[in-house]
Scaffold this active site. Structure first.
Site: not given
Length: 417
Positions: A21-22, A25
């Protein structure tokens, strides 16, 4: 599975979901030219830290989330105010590379300057007085210069490296990329499982044979192609299942093809709860192409199912008991892990989809809430005041934290008390 093994499995599983997920980003932020100060897995005190280039990579004590700290999202913690005495370390061209805030005696090469005015975002310049001088000097600052405080270096954040300086599309993609990578991770897991385990096939072919069924007693083998049963043509696995289930304890003649040879083998299905069974699994297709297609199809299917469940929660009356937090996920992981690594991977894929969906909900402090503010900016043509947006996200984070506490307590009562 032991408690220790379950804890390790949970940390690895949840850590992988947060990491991807990170990572979404992070990758899109770097592509947009945003300064990423930290890539963190977990919250709380640092357990491990490693700096490479501009970014500090950390693993923190509590494995319940993560974040990418991008320049400009939070107010800068260091400000060069007029009257501040700093040490400036310059390169051969006279450009500031380091700004020493304290313990300046440890840097004898530094020029000691009293700040008269500084612009560390746009002009990148420090104006000030050297010791014993009255003339104001101008010191240009490198865009990758660092503050040094207590021996720790912190890179400055020029305006063009800050999150809010980037075009709306770049910021939107940076925020959306986190949930997107969760869906991609789920698809990759499903594709891998499809290649390793195979995906159910509807071919009229026998899969694995159980050691205690009537199929193995009759001499049927895995891979046999069934083209007829009692003279009636079959064209799919479902056709085979229907005939067997409808004829418990009756002799059926299987017309099969095995390695180019045509055989007829009589089989008597066992009676199990009123239906016939012969102890044969459905055939599995391990084609990489089919696994690729079905991997994305399964991701889309489970995404739809989770949205349906969310809709039922809303229309049927939302209750806290319907939610599960880290403790509930841990308890479920313990059960799933006992069935094997492949089941645990499938469970991870479902959790990844769920994490992606939850983050896309229009709730302040989550990615979905931030996307709402970006959408408002797109409509009105200018961003909402950062302080107002920050306050909304703060309230949202506080409410989410409170909700997490309540859900965790409910999980503890449900599973351990």
């Amino acid at each position: 599975m032991s408690t220790f093994s379950t804890v390790i499995a949970f940390i690895i599983l949840f850590g992988a979901l947060v990491f991807f997920h990170e990572l979404g980003h992070f990758i899109f932020a770097k592509r947009a030219g945003i300064l990423c100060r930290e890539f963190a897995i977990g919250f709380g005190p640092k357990v491990f830290a490693w700096k490479k280039n501009e970014t500090m990579y950390t693993i923190r004590l509590l494995p319940v989330g993560g974040y990418v700290r991008m320049a400009g999202e939070d107010p800068e913690t260091i400000e060069l105010r007029p009257g501040l005495i700093v040490g400036l370390i310059l390169n051969n061209e006279g450009i500031v590379q380091k700004i020493v805030l304290n313990k300046k005696e440890q840097y004898p090469e530094a020029k000691i300057v009293e700040v008269e005015q500084a612009d560390m975002e746009r002009e990148l310049v420090i104006r000030g007085y050297e010791e014993g001088e009255e003339q104001v000097n101008r010191y240009p600052v490198d865009e990758k210069a660092c503050y040094v405080e207590n021996g720790i270096e912190t890179q400055i954040a020029p305006w063009n490296r800050q999150f809010h300086s980037k075009p709306l599309l770049a910021r939107t993609l940076t925020i959306f990329a986190g949930p997107l990578f969760n869906f991609i991770l789920a698809a990759v897991i499903f594709i891998f499982l499809g290649i390793v385990q195979g995906n159910p096939s509807d071919e009229p072919r026998l899969g694995k044979i159980t050691p205690d069924g009537s199929a193995i007693e009759a001499g049927l083998q895995e891979g046999d192609i069934v083209y007829a049963i009692d003279g009636a043509e079959v064209t799919s696995w479902l056709d085979i299942v229907e005939v067997i289930q409808a004829n418990p304890e009756k002799t059926l003649t299987f017309q099969i093809e095995r390695n180019g040879e045509f055989l007829e083998i009589p089989v008597v299905p066992q009676n199990v709860d009123g239906g016939g069974k012969i102890g044969v699994y459905q055939p599995m297709d391990k084609s990489p192409l089919k696994a690729f297609v079905l991997g994305f199809e399964q991701t889309a299917f489970w995404t739809k199912q989770i949205f349906i469940i969310l809709g039922d929660l809303i229309t049927g009356g939302f209750t806290i008991d319907a939610l599960a937090g880290p403790v509930g996920i841990y308890a479920s992981t313990e059960i799933v892990a006992q069935t094997g690594i492949f089941s645990l991977m499938r469970w991870g894929a479902l959790l990844s989809i769920n994490l992606g969906i939850m983050n896309l909900l229009p709730i302040p402090a989550l990615d979905g809430g931030r996307l709402v503010f970006l959408g408002i900016e797109a409509v009105r043509g200018k961003p909402i005041d950062k302080n107002k947006e920050g306050f909304v996200h703060f309230i949202g984070f506080a409410l989410l934290f409170l909700l997490m506490l309540v859900v965790t307590w409910n999980d503890i009562q449900r599973f351990f008390l």
